[in-house]
Design a protein around this motif. Structure first.
Motif, PDB file in Angstrom:
ATOM      1  N   THR A  97       0.859  13.269   3.461  1.00  0.00           N
ATOM      2  CA  THR A  97       0.824  12.302   4.559  1.00  0.00           C
ATOM      3  C   THR A  97       1.908  12.706   5.542  1.00  0.00           C
ATOM      4  O   THR A  97       2.665  13.633   5.288  1.00  0.00           O
ATOM      5  CB  THR A  97       1.050  10.862   4.065  1.00  0.00           C
ATOM      6  N   ASN A 110       7.884   2.362   1.083  1.00  0.00           N
ATOM      7  CA  ASN A 110       6.472   2.024   0.887  1.00  0.00           C
ATOM      8  C   ASN A 110       5.580   3.247   1.026  1.00  0.00           C
ATOM      9  O   ASN A 110       4.630   3.441   0.249  1.00  0.00           O
ATOM     10  CB  ASN A 110       6.037   0.952   1.889  1.00  0.00           C
ATOM     11  N   ARG A 111       5.842   4.070   2.020  1.00  0.00           N
ATOM     12  CA  ARG A 111       5.010   5.253   2.240  1.00  0.00           C
ATOM     13  C   ARG A 111       5.185   6.281   1.135  1.00  0.00           C
ATOM     14  O   ARG A 111       4.242   6.940   0.715  1.00  0.00           O
ATOM     15  CB  ARG A 111       5.322   5.865   3.603  1.00  0.00           C
ATOM     16  N   GLU A 113       6.032   5.564  -1.983  1.00  0.00           N
ATOM     17  CA  GLU A 113       5.359   5.014  -3.162  1.00  0.00           C
ATOM     18  C   GLU A 113       3.850   5.172  -3.058  1.00  0.00           C
ATOM     19  O   GLU A 113       3.173   5.469  -4.045  1.00  0.00           O
ATOM     20  CB  GLU A 113       5.733   3.533  -3.324  1.00  0.00           C
ATOM     21  N   ASN A 114       3.311   4.988  -1.855  1.00  0.00           N
ATOM     22  CA  ASN A 114       1.877   5.160  -1.642  1.00  0.00           C
ATOM     23  C   ASN A 114       1.460   6.598  -1.919  1.00  0.00           C
ATOM     24  O   ASN A 114       0.436   6.859  -2.567  1.00  0.00           O
ATOM     25  CB  ASN A 114       1.508   4.785  -0.216  1.00  0.00           C
ATOM     26  N   SER A 115       2.240   7.557  -1.472  1.00  0.00           N
ATOM     27  CA  SER A 115       1.925   8.960  -1.703  1.00  0.00           C
ATOM     28  C   SER A 115       1.973   9.305  -3.180  1.00  0.00           C
ATOM     29  O   SER A 115       1.157  10.075  -3.686  1.00  0.00           O
ATOM     30  CB  SER A 115       2.909   9.857  -0.937  1.00  0.00           C
ATOM     31  N   CYS A 117       1.285   7.321  -5.563  1.00  0.00           N
ATOM     32  CA  CYS A 117       0.180   6.645  -6.254  1.00  0.00           C
ATOM     33  C   CYS A 117      -1.116   7.434  -6.192  1.00  0.00           C
ATOM     34  O   CYS A 117      -2.021   7.210  -6.990  1.00  0.00           O
ATOM     35  CB  CYS A 117      -0.068   5.259  -5.651  1.00  0.00           C
ATOM     36  N   ILE A 180      -6.777   5.055   4.153  1.00  0.00           N
ATOM     37  CA  ILE A 180      -6.027   6.177   3.590  1.00  0.00           C
ATOM     38  C   ILE A 180      -6.447   7.472   4.267  1.00  0.00           C
ATOM     39  O   ILE A 180      -5.611   8.291   4.674  1.00  0.00           O
ATOM     40  CB  ILE A 180      -6.243   6.268   2.071  1.00  0.00           C
ATOM     41  N   ASP A 183      -5.249   7.715   7.866  1.00  0.00           N
ATOM     42  CA  ASP A 183      -3.818   7.979   7.924  1.00  0.00           C
ATOM     43  C   ASP A 183      -3.499   9.428   7.595  1.00  0.00           C
ATOM     44  O   ASP A 183      -2.762  10.111   8.304  1.00  0.00           O
ATOM     45  CB  ASP A 183      -3.102   7.049   6.955  1.00  0.00           C
ATOM     46  N   ARG A 184      -4.093   9.942   6.515  1.00  0.00           N
ATOM     47  CA  ARG A 184      -3.738  11.281   6.040  1.00  0.00           C
ATOM     48  C   ARG A 184      -4.334  12.397   6.891  1.00  0.00           C
ATOM     49  O   ARG A 184      -3.710  13.443   7.060  1.00  0.00           O
ATOM     50  CB  ARG A 184      -4.195  11.452   4.592  1.00  0.00           C
TER      51      ARG A 184
END
Length: 226
Positions: A97, A110-111, A113-115, A117, A180, A183-184
């Motif tokens: 990302t 947050n970003r 942690e999202n990556s 996951c 997702i 964004d990516r």
């Protein structure tokens, strides 16, 4: 405790990144240039790489490209908000990302942690790859040569199509929402544009058939497992 490699040449920004992630419970190793980033990555195992696109000596995109030849570790790229071309390049090269600078505090956490996951299926912690070739049934994507083929017959993809297909193939069997993917692949946080994803999925299906990318109603898309 998860370990993050940070590549940032600006001491002030590096401090913001380090403080934010350390307070969130991550172990941090900081390097100041691209050479240092590659050296550190080869010597240790990291759960995520966070680096500035404009690293000295070797820029962040080249570092990303080299890391992607041997690892599926998530990579978060930091880019200037006005630099659309760099965000596109990061998606194509395989950055997990990318974030617009400046970013720190809870937004950064947050970003990250999202990556973490959304690791590729079976990737594990910093898993090394033998090549940049992704395979799903008889569909092959060579991320080193930027080539795609079905039954050994080459298919032509635009840069965005390639980036989108790569993201899906890295996460075979997993549902990726439109947000997702938006964004990516596009670096867009305005989710009113989610239908862009649908348009590009249709283009991919026309090029190599309907049996690879499945629609998950109310959620997004899922690449079948190879």
């Amino acid at each position: 405790m998860k370990k993050i490699l940070i590549g940032e040449g600006d001491p002030e920004i590096e401090k913001l990144l380090t403080v934010s992630l350390s307070e969130a419970g991550y172990r941090i190793l900081v390097v100041r240039d691209g050479v240092g980033a590659l050296y550190a990555f080869k010597k240790d195992v990291f759960d995520l790489v966070l680096m500035d696109a404009a690293l000295p000596s070797i820029d962040g995109f080249r570092v990303c490209e080299i890391i992607r030849r041997e690892s599926n570790v998530p990579i978060v790229m930091l880019v200037a908000p006005e630099d659309e071309q760099k965000r596109i390049r990061g998606a194509v090269l395989g950055g997990c990302t990318y974030l617009k600078k400046p970013v720190y505090g809870q937004e950064l956490v947050n970003r990250v942690e999202n990556s973490l996951c959304f690791l590729p299926a079976g990737a594990g912690r910093g898993v090394r790859k033998n090549s940049g070739v992704l395979v799903c049934r008889n569909l092959t994507l060579d991320t080193n040569l930027w080539q795609a083929s079905v039954n050994n017959c080459k298919i032509n993809l635009t840069r965005k199509e390639f980036a989108l297909l790569r993201e899906l193939m890295l996460h075979q069997g997993q549902v990726l929402t439109r947000r997702i993917l938006l964004d990516r692949v596009w670096g867009i946080n305005d989710y009113r544009n989610e239908r862009i994803v649908d348009t590009y999925i249709k283009r991919l299906r026309k090029k190599f058939g309907d049996g690879y990318i499945l629609t998950v109603r109310g959620m997004g898309y899922r690449m079948v497992k190879g």
